[in-house]
Motif scaffolding. Structure first.
Motif: not given
Length: 330
Positions: A191-202, A204-207, A241-247
């Motif tokens: 879970l710790s690694n998953l949260l870190k990966d999610l945070d890092s990916g979001l 870095k995202s330029t979408a 991390d400025d997520v627009d939608l959680y589905i």
């Protein structure tokens, strides 16, 4: 069996490579898949909690999905989990894969890529069966991983494995058994690694649009309510991390809840089959729409606008919501 014959070989090669790398991707960055578009917008169908051999109106929902998709022409379809009831798949040769998936979603308009995630009922069976490319060989629409990212021209979609966050599946499973291979005894590390990966990916995202898909509710007026384990660090990451939608799925209904302290919007699309539970809280803070029945959702995204529509089991429009990057949500 249903086959999607329109995927190019290079795209499928990427999918198979991703499969081979990521049965359990907790110690590496989330794998990214580029999904090319041939349209001026990103169009998606979203359905969850469906796999019941066609029963509980699954076949009827599938029919309406196909009918709507004929005109809507989605680039792909998202499953929010609980793909096979009650206890996932027994293996890659389980006939339920074809009887609940391939033989149900047969409309020509649904012969698109399906990006799927695992729900808690999927974890009660052979998890690695659903993650296996053997299923993709049987029906090349199928793609399932624990967590991953789909990149498109208009949005980045982060698929997150939410079941391992839920404490009761580990501490009070009742008579149910769960396939935790690869997760225990290192659940906290996972879970710790998953949260870190999610945070890092979001970060870095330029979408222009950032979307996160998980099985479990973060906030819900339905039977399951809010998932307390996701209201902690997970939700903090989505907001920061400025997520627009959680589905999500999990609650067998369709609903929209708005955040009162961020731009984040919560959408549940879990009405793929069994529904009408009759347990809900219509006083839920931020609740914009609630329907305790079967249905599915369409999402249309351009560089500046997003339009989401809920449909019921008869194909009737239940609810529309739109937002612009330059205008106020309606």
């Amino acid at each position: 069996m249903a086959k999607a014959g329109c995927f190019n070989r290079s795209f499928m090669a990427v999918l198979f490579l991703t499969f081979s790398l990521c049965f359990v991707s907790t110690l590496a960055k989330l794998q990214q898949i580029d999904h090319p578009l041939n349209s001026d917008s990103l169009r998606i169908l979203v359905v969850g909690d469906w796999g019941r051999l066609g029963h509980y109106n699954q076949t009827e929902v599938a029919f309406q999905m196909g009918r709507i998709a004929e005109e809507f022409d989605p680039a792909f379809i998202i499953s929010t989990g609980d793909n096979f009831y009650e206890n996932g798949l027994t293996g890659t040769d389980d006939p339920q894969f074809e009887e609940s998936f391939s033989k149900i979603y047969t409309a020509k308009s649904l012969q698109k890529q399906w990006y799927t995630i695992l729900g808690n009922h999927d974890y009660r069976g052979d998890v690695e069966a659903q993650l296996s490319p053997i299923l993709t060989n049987k029906d090349n629409r199928w793609f399932c991983m624990r967590s991953y990212i789909v990149n498109t021209e208009y949005a980045e979609i982060f698929f997150v494995d939410t079941t391992p966050f839920h404490d009761k599946y580990f501490t009070h499973p009742g008579h149910d058994t769960y396939d935790w291979r690869g997760l225990v005894p290192n659940r906290e590390e996972y879970l710790s690694n998953l949260l870190k990966d999610l945070d890092s990916g979001l970060k870095k995202s330029t979408a222009t649009w950032k979307i996160v898909v998980g099985h479990h509710t973060v906030r819900s007026a339905g039977q399951h309510g809010d998932t307390k384990e996701l209201l902690k660090e997970f939700l903090s990451i989505l907001k920061a991390d400025d997520v627009d939608l959680y589905i999500n799925g999990h609650d067998h209904l369709v609903q929209h809840i708005r955040s009162l302290d961020s731009k984040l919007q919560y959408f549940t699309s879990g009405g793929g089959s069994k529904a009408w539970r009759g347990e809900y809280d219509l006083s839920k803070e931020g609740l914009k729409f609630y329907y305790d029945g079967q249905g599915f959702m369409t999402v249309k995204i351009t560089k500046t606008d997003a339009d989401l529509i809920f449909y019921d089991v008869f194909g009737n429009v239940l609810y529309k919501w739109s937002v612009s990057k330059t205008h106020t949500a309606t």
